[in-house]
Write a protein that holds these residues in place. Structure first.
Motif, short mmCIF file in Angstrom:
data_model
loop_
_atom_site.label_atom_id
_atom_site.label_comp_id
_atom_site.label_asym_id
_atom_site.label_seq_id
_atom_site.Cartn_x
_atom_site.Cartn_y
_atom_site.Cartn_z
N TYR A 1 35.00 13.14 34.65
CA TYR A 1 34.08 12.56 33.66
C TYR A 1 34.49 12.94 32.24
O TYR A 1 34.42 12.14 31.33
CB TYR A 1 32.65 13.09 33.89
N ARG A 2 34.90 14.22 32.09
CA ARG A 2 35.09 14.75 30.74
C ARG A 2 36.49 14.56 30.20
O ARG A 2 36.72 14.74 29.00
CB ARG A 2 34.74 16.24 30.74
N GLY A 3 37.43 14.18 31.09
CA GLY A 3 38.83 14.09 30.68
C GLY A 3 39.05 13.30 29.40
O GLY A 3 39.78 13.74 28.51
N GLY A 4 38.41 12.14 29.31
CA GLY A 4 38.66 11.28 28.15
C GLY A 4 37.89 11.68 26.91
O GLY A 4 38.22 11.26 25.80
N LEU A 5 36.86 12.52 27.09
CA LEU A 5 35.99 12.85 25.96
C LEU A 5 36.50 14.06 25.19
O LEU A 5 36.26 14.19 23.99
CB LEU A 5 34.57 13.14 26.45
N PHE A 6 37.19 14.96 25.90
CA PHE A 6 37.58 16.22 25.27
C PHE A 6 39.11 16.39 25.28
O PHE A 6 39.80 15.71 26.05
CB PHE A 6 36.92 17.40 25.99
N ALA A 7 39.58 17.28 24.45
CA ALA A 7 41.02 17.47 24.31
C ALA A 7 41.65 17.95 25.61
O ALA A 7 42.76 17.55 25.97
CB ALA A 7 41.30 18.47 23.18
N ARG A 8 40.91 18.82 26.35
CA ARG A 8 41.45 19.33 27.59
C ARG A 8 41.62 18.20 28.60
O ARG A 8 40.74 17.36 28.75
CB ARG A 8 40.50 20.38 28.15
N GLY A 9 42.77 18.16 29.27
CA GLY A 9 43.03 17.07 30.20
C GLY A 9 42.33 17.28 31.53
O GLY A 9 41.75 18.33 31.79
N VAL A 10 42.40 16.26 32.37
CA VAL A 10 41.82 16.35 33.71
C VAL A 10 42.58 17.40 34.52
O VAL A 10 43.81 17.43 34.50
CB VAL A 10 41.90 14.99 34.42
#
Lengths: 255, 261
Positions: B218-227
């Motif tokens: 879910y968060r991969g695209g929103l934050f700098a840290r990758g999946v």
């Protein structure tokens, strides 16, 4: 005519114990459920074939397994032994008001109930008027009020109106005729006669000899979960009454 | 499963009925769906940013967005597990009156809560837009994994539901157990913090939580840290096991359950 319901050695087993529910706590602390595991067979070795268009009445005392057998045919109980093969759909006039929600309006409930039993949107639209007509003027007045405002008799009327409008070739009827007033009962009788004349198969449970004779040509007599007799309705009823006379009532085996 | 997909229209009818019941009680129904995670995100934000002063270190920034994205998915998870657990008991009369494939009663709860999740997404979009405007967020291509996260969560919830629903019919205190486990799981899942902040000795224990990978997707695209693909792999594995186990358990217990409800 082809066979539409075929039961082969059907058996179903119930737990007798009063506290039949176990708890996670019991499993953890005692290592085993604390309930007893005494069982009894509500149905045993039941075999019969029913052909399309037949009108069959189930005869038997309380706790003889009539309702259980009906539920097995309706597919809402699964047999532990043997099998039931049903060709074509079943319209169960059993728990008529089961799908209704008190908060929703009668109109919404009618739509949902009909959809749950497989009618498409167009079909519901076409039949809506006739269903409401059948349920009666009081139900029509209350169409846009919450379902829970209906009296219990009215609730059953609405349920009967929906299920008896289905296209299914087999109809299962369990004592629903006992509720509702005389006028509505007459309506139900007419509806059932129509269904029969259309060539549908009827499977009826009733304690009323009059109903059984009116709709059943063939009788199945259940005695303590076993099929005691399968024959013409008159003979089956005679045997049933005969048994009642000699052995008094069956002791009830199921609550 | 094939039998269930054939009854798609009925499934949809049931979901609509669920939502209608929920929203007929109060006009504020939708507001409640969104307000709950929004308020919780605010409270956690205040507590962990100003009191523990740890928000930015244990999670990705902006912390509020991190919390909101996690809490929305968590709301779907916990709501669905709670509902599916009691799905067969609550609708006993309905289950007893139709011969539909019984899995439908479980799946419809997951779908209903999933629809609520989708309906609450505009709030997340709103905050993303805000953070984009003030320049605190940069979206990246990993946003394409958002639907994958939803799909994985759906499968996980169906599996868990099919496992728990029949057990709840047979063991009356199951609902209580589930509620406690859910409360535990909330703190042991990367909702408030990221898995990178978990110390090594705990990481092994928490690694098998299927929510790790799902939240990461879910968060991969929103934050700098990758999946984190390791987490996703474990999640997919655990999900698959629970899914198979769920269908197997449900089929095995169906006969007994029908007698008990």
């Amino acid at each position: 005519m082809s066979v539409v319901i075929s039961a082969q050695d059907v058996g179903i087993e119930f737990y007798i114990s009063r506290r039949r529910k176990m708890q996670v706590r019991d499993l953890l602390f005692h290592g085993a459920p604390t309930t007893t595991s005494d069982t009894f067979w509500a149905l045993r070795d039941i075999s019969f074939d029913i052909r399309a268009g037949e009108a069959v009445g189930l005869v038997g005392g309380n706790g003889s397994g009539k309702s259980t057998l009906l539920k097995v045919i309706a597919g809402v109980l699964l047999p532990d032994r043997g099998s039931v093969a049903v060709t074509g759909g079943v319209a169960p006039l059993i728990e008529l008001t089961g799908g209704f929600r008190g908060e929703l309006t009668c109109r919404d409930n009618l739509h949902i109930q009909a959809a749950l039993h497989g009618l498409s949107k167009d079909q519901i639209g076409e039949r809506f008027e006739s269903m409401v007509d059948f349920a009666g003027p009081q139900v029509r007045e209350a169409l846009d009020r919450p379902y829970r405002h209906l009296s219990s008799g009215m609730q059953v009327r609405l349920g009967f109106a929906v299920i008896s409008s289905l296209d299914e070739p087999i109809f299962l009827v369990d004592e629903v005729l006992a509720v509702g007033d005389k006028a509505f009962r007459e309506k139900c009788y007419k509806r059932m006669e129509n269904l029969l004349s259309e060539g549908r198969t009827l499977f009826l449970v009733s304690h009323s000899e009059r109903d059984l004779k009116r709709f059943g040509t063939r009788g199945l007599y259940l005695r303590r979960g076993e099929l005691a007799m399968d024959g013409p309705m008159d003979e089956v009823l005679a045997q049933y009454n005969d048994d009642l006379g000699t052995t008094k009532a069956d002791p009830p085996t199921k609550g | 499963m094939a039998a269930v997909t054939r009854r798609r229209s009925i499934l949809w009818t049931l979901v609509q009925r669920d939502l209608r019941v929920r929203y007929s009680r109060s006009l504020l129904g939708y507001v409640w769906t969104v307000l709950d995670p929004l308020l919780m995100a605010s409270v956690y934000f205040v507590v962990f940013t100003f009191i523990f002063k740890a928000g930015g270190r244990v999670a990705d920034r902006p912390y509020f967005l991190y919390l909101l994205s996690g809490l929305l998915a968590w709301q779907w998870f916990t709501g669905s597990v709670n509902d599916t657990t009691k799905s067969l008991i609550q609708e006993a009369r309905l289950v007893r009156s139709t011969s539909l494939p019984r899995e439908i009663w479980v799946i419809r709860c997951v779908v209903a809560k999933g629809v609520e999740f989708v309906l609450s997404l505009p709030v997340l979009v709103g905050f993303v837009l805000y953070y984009l405007v003030v320049g605190r967020v940069e979206l990246d291509w990993e946003l394409v994994f958002f639907p994958l996260a939803m799909a994985l969560q759906f499968v996980l919830l169906v599996g868990l539901g099919l496992l728990l629903a029949p057990l709840t019919v047979l063991a009356t205190d199951m609902q209580r157990v589930v509620r406690i486990v859910l409360r535990f799981m909330f703190y042991l899942s990367p909702v408030l913090y990221g898995t990178h902040a978990v110390p090594d000795f705990l990481r092994v224990v928490l690694a098998f939580n299927p929510l790790n990978g799902i939240l990461s997707l879910y968060r991969g695209g929103l934050f700098a840290r990758g999946v984190s693909w390791l987490d996703v792999g474990v999640s997919a594995g655990v999900t698959l096991v629970l899914f198979v186990l769920g269908f197997w358990t449900f089929a095995r217990l169906e006969r007994t359950v029908l007698k008990e409800i």
